[in-house]
Design a protein around this motif. Structure first.
Motif, PDB file in Angstrom:
ATOM      1  N   VAL A 245      31.928  43.528  37.842  1.00 13.83           N
ATOM      2  CA  VAL A 245      31.835  42.066  37.705  1.00 13.83           C
ATOM      3  C   VAL A 245      32.363  41.563  36.367  1.00 13.83           C
ATOM      4  O   VAL A 245      32.683  40.387  36.239  1.00 13.83           O
ATOM      5  CB  VAL A 245      30.395  41.535  37.954  1.00 13.83           C
ATOM      6  N   ARG A 246      32.482  42.433  35.401  1.00 14.46           N
ATOM      7  CA  ARG A 246      32.983  42.029  34.078  1.00 14.46           C
ATOM      8  C   ARG A 246      34.370  41.394  34.177  1.00 14.46           C
ATOM      9  O   ARG A 246      34.657  40.411  33.503  1.00 14.46           O
ATOM     10  CB  ARG A 246      32.999  43.242  33.159  1.00 14.46           C
ATOM     11  N   ASP A 247      35.221  41.939  35.020  1.00 12.94           N
ATOM     12  CA  ASP A 247      36.574  41.397  35.170  1.00 12.94           C
ATOM     13  C   ASP A 247      36.782  40.660  36.482  1.00 12.94           C
ATOM     14  O   ASP A 247      37.772  39.948  36.634  1.00 12.94           O
ATOM     15  CB  ASP A 247      37.608  42.524  35.074  1.00 12.94           C
ATOM     16  N   HIS A 248      35.878  40.856  37.430  1.00 13.03           N
ATOM     17  CA  HIS A 248      36.014  40.259  38.755  1.00 13.03           C
ATOM     18  C   HIS A 248      34.622  39.846  39.231  1.00 13.03           C
ATOM     19  O   HIS A 248      33.976  40.589  39.977  1.00 13.03           O
ATOM     20  CB  HIS A 248      36.657  41.242  39.739  1.00 13.03           C
ATOM     21  N   GLY A 249      34.184  38.675  38.793  1.00  9.41           N
ATOM     22  CA  GLY A 249      32.832  38.214  39.097  1.00  9.41           C
ATOM     23  C   GLY A 249      32.481  38.248  40.567  1.00  9.41           C
ATOM     24  O   GLY A 249      31.345  38.526  40.948  1.00  9.41           O
ATOM     25  N   LEU A 250      33.466  37.978  41.410  1.00 13.25           N
ATOM     26  CA  LEU A 250      33.197  37.942  42.847  1.00 13.25           C
ATOM     27  C   LEU A 250      32.889  39.317  43.427  1.00 13.25           C
ATOM     28  O   LEU A 250      32.455  39.420  44.580  1.00 13.25           O
ATOM     29  CB  LEU A 250      34.352  37.283  43.608  1.00 13.25           C
ATOM     30  N   ALA A 251      33.065  40.373  42.647  1.00 14.69           N
ATOM     31  CA  ALA A 251      32.675  41.714  43.100  1.00 14.69           C
ATOM     32  C   ALA A 251      31.168  41.778  43.334  1.00 14.69           C
ATOM     33  O   ALA A 251      30.682  42.691  43.991  1.00 14.69           O
ATOM     34  CB  ALA A 251      33.106  42.766  42.084  1.00 14.69           C
ATOM     35  N   LEU A 252      30.442  40.789  42.833  1.00 18.32           N
ATOM     36  CA  LEU A 252      28.999  40.717  43.069  1.00 18.32           C
ATOM     37  C   LEU A 252      28.708  40.792  44.572  1.00 18.32           C
ATOM     38  O   LEU A 252      27.686  41.323  44.991  1.00 18.32           O
ATOM     39  CB  LEU A 252      28.437  39.415  42.478  1.00 18.32           C
ATOM     40  N   LYS A 253      29.627  40.329  45.354  1.00 17.21           N
ATOM     41  CA  LYS A 253      29.497  40.355  46.817  1.00 17.21           C
ATOM     42  C   LYS A 253      29.305  41.782  47.348  1.00 17.21           C
ATOM     43  O   LYS A 253      28.650  41.980  48.362  1.00 17.21           O
ATOM     44  CB  LYS A 253      30.761  39.740  47.429  1.00 17.21           C
ATOM     45  N   TYR A 254      29.853  42.783  46.665  1.00 22.99           N
ATOM     46  CA  TYR A 254      29.868  44.153  47.181  1.00 22.99           C
ATOM     47  C   TYR A 254      28.815  45.070  46.581  1.00 22.99           C
ATOM     48  O   TYR A 254      28.739  46.228  46.957  1.00 22.99           O
ATOM     49  CB  TYR A 254      31.258  44.763  46.983  1.00 22.99           C
ATOM     50  N   ILE A 255      28.026  44.568  45.649  1.00 24.82           N
ATOM     51  CA  ILE A 255      27.009  45.442  45.064  1.00 24.82           C
ATOM     52  C   ILE A 255      25.727  45.369  45.889  1.00 24.82           C
ATOM     53  O   ILE A 255      25.580  44.520  46.765  1.00 24.82           O
ATOM     54  CB  ILE A 255      26.753  45.115  43.570  1.00 24.82           C
ATOM     55  N   SER A 256      24.810  46.255  45.602  1.00 27.07           N
ATOM     56  CA  SER A 256      23.571  46.340  46.381  1.00 27.07           C
ATOM     57  C   SER A 256      22.754  45.053  46.260  1.00 27.07           C
ATOM     58  O   SER A 256      22.858  44.321  45.273  1.00 27.07           O
ATOM     59  CB  SER A 256      22.731  47.519  45.897  1.00 27.07           C
ATOM     60  N   GLU A 257      21.947  44.816  47.271  1.00 28.95           N
ATOM     61  CA  GLU A 257      21.052  43.642  47.260  1.00 28.95           C
ATOM     62  C   GLU A 257      20.186  43.659  46.004  1.00 28.95           C
ATOM     63  O   GLU A 257      19.973  42.616  45.379  1.00 28.95           O
ATOM     64  CB  GLU A 257      20.156  43.640  48.509  1.00 28.95           C
ATOM     65  N   GLU A 258      19.683  44.831  45.658  1.00 29.88           N
ATOM     66  CA  GLU A 258      18.822  44.943  44.484  1.00 29.88           C
ATOM     67  C   GLU A 258      19.531  44.453  43.225  1.00 29.88           C
ATOM     68  O   GLU A 258      18.979  43.681  42.445  1.00 29.88           O
ATOM     69  CB  GLU A 258      18.372  46.394  44.299  1.00 29.88           C
ATOM     70  N   LEU A 259      20.778  44.863  43.044  1.00 29.85           N
ATOM     71  CA  LEU A 259      21.507  44.458  41.842  1.00 29.85           C
ATOM     72  C   LEU A 259      21.977  43.008  41.904  1.00 29.85           C
ATOM     73  O   LEU A 259      22.219  42.400  40.866  1.00 29.85           O
ATOM     74  CB  LEU A 259      22.675  45.399  41.576  1.00 29.85           C
ATOM     75  N   ARG A 260      22.082  42.451  43.094  1.00 27.07           N
ATOM     76  CA  ARG A 260      22.395  41.018  43.186  1.00 27.07           C
ATOM     77  C   ARG A 260      21.237  40.190  42.630  1.00 27.07           C
ATOM     78  O   ARG A 260      21.401  39.027  42.309  1.00 27.07           O
ATOM     79  CB  ARG A 260      22.654  40.603  44.623  1.00 27.07           C
ATOM     80  N   GLY A 261      20.096  40.832  42.525  1.00 24.56           N
ATOM     81  CA  GLY A 261      18.920  40.181  41.952  1.00 24.56           C
ATOM     82  C   GLY A 261      18.691  40.556  40.496  1.00 24.56           C
ATOM     83  O   GLY A 261      17.681  40.172  39.904  1.00 24.56           O
TER      84      GLY A 261
END
Length: 180
Positions: free
Chosen positions: A95-111
């Motif tokens: 996400v440091r260079d591509h914030g929208l990568a948040l879409k692909y990380i685990s539910e836990e880390l989205r929190g």
């Protein structure tokens, strides 16, 4: 077929075009050096690596540093193992260079507040993929609209009615008023 199996030929090929890993035999798709060269050239080449390589932390970290394929819009992280999509260091790197990568990380880390803040600072629209709790977090929403005022549309009604949040959004992009 014999030349596709030649390690030296494969290495030269992936150095030129990481996606050419897809034409290599499975043995070379499991070869760490070949896969690293491929993902250094195009992070999304991770898609063609063996399951073992998609679960290799070092390989995935290299892949997410390049992140997005400009042609397809794919992100390397979407091809990483489920376990590594739940790895905080990998998520932060992505996400440091591509914030929208948040879409692909685990539910836990989205929190995870730190991961979400890093993502919205890079791309305000990443707010859309943060957990519901973090989309309602005033500080996260403020960071998001400071980066991209139009990201106000991803905030809950309560924050779209918050004067300071809306003011920050319209300062960044006047069109954001339509989401207030």
């Amino acid at each position: 077929e014999e030349l596709r199996s030649d390690r030296e030929v494969a290495l030269e090929s992936v150095r030129q075009n990481g996606r050419s890993l897809r034409h290599a035999p499975e043995r070379l798709r499991s070869d760490r050096e070949v896969v690293l060269e491929a993902v250094r050239q195009n992070g999304v080449a991770l898609k063609y690596a063996s399951a073992e390589m998609r679960a290799d932390r070092g390989v995935v970290l290299e892949a997410v540093r390049l992140g997005i394929d400009d042609v397809t819009g794919e992100h390397a992280l979407q091809h990483a193992s489920e376990e590594l999509r739940g790895d905080r260091e990998v998520a932060l790197e992505a996400v440091r260079d591509h914030g929208l990568a948040l879409k692909y990380i685990s539910e836990e880390l989205r929190g995870d507040r730190g991961v979400a803040l890093e993502a919205v600072r890079q791309d305000g629209h990443a707010l859309e993929y943060a957990s519901e709790e973090l989309r309602s977090d005033r500080e996260v929403a403020l960071e998001s609209v400071r980066q991209n005022g139009r990201s106000l549309r991803h905030a809950p009604e309560r924050l779209r009615s918050d004067r300071e949040v809306v003011l920050e959004a319209v300062r960044q992009n006047g069109v954001a008023l339509k989401y207030a």
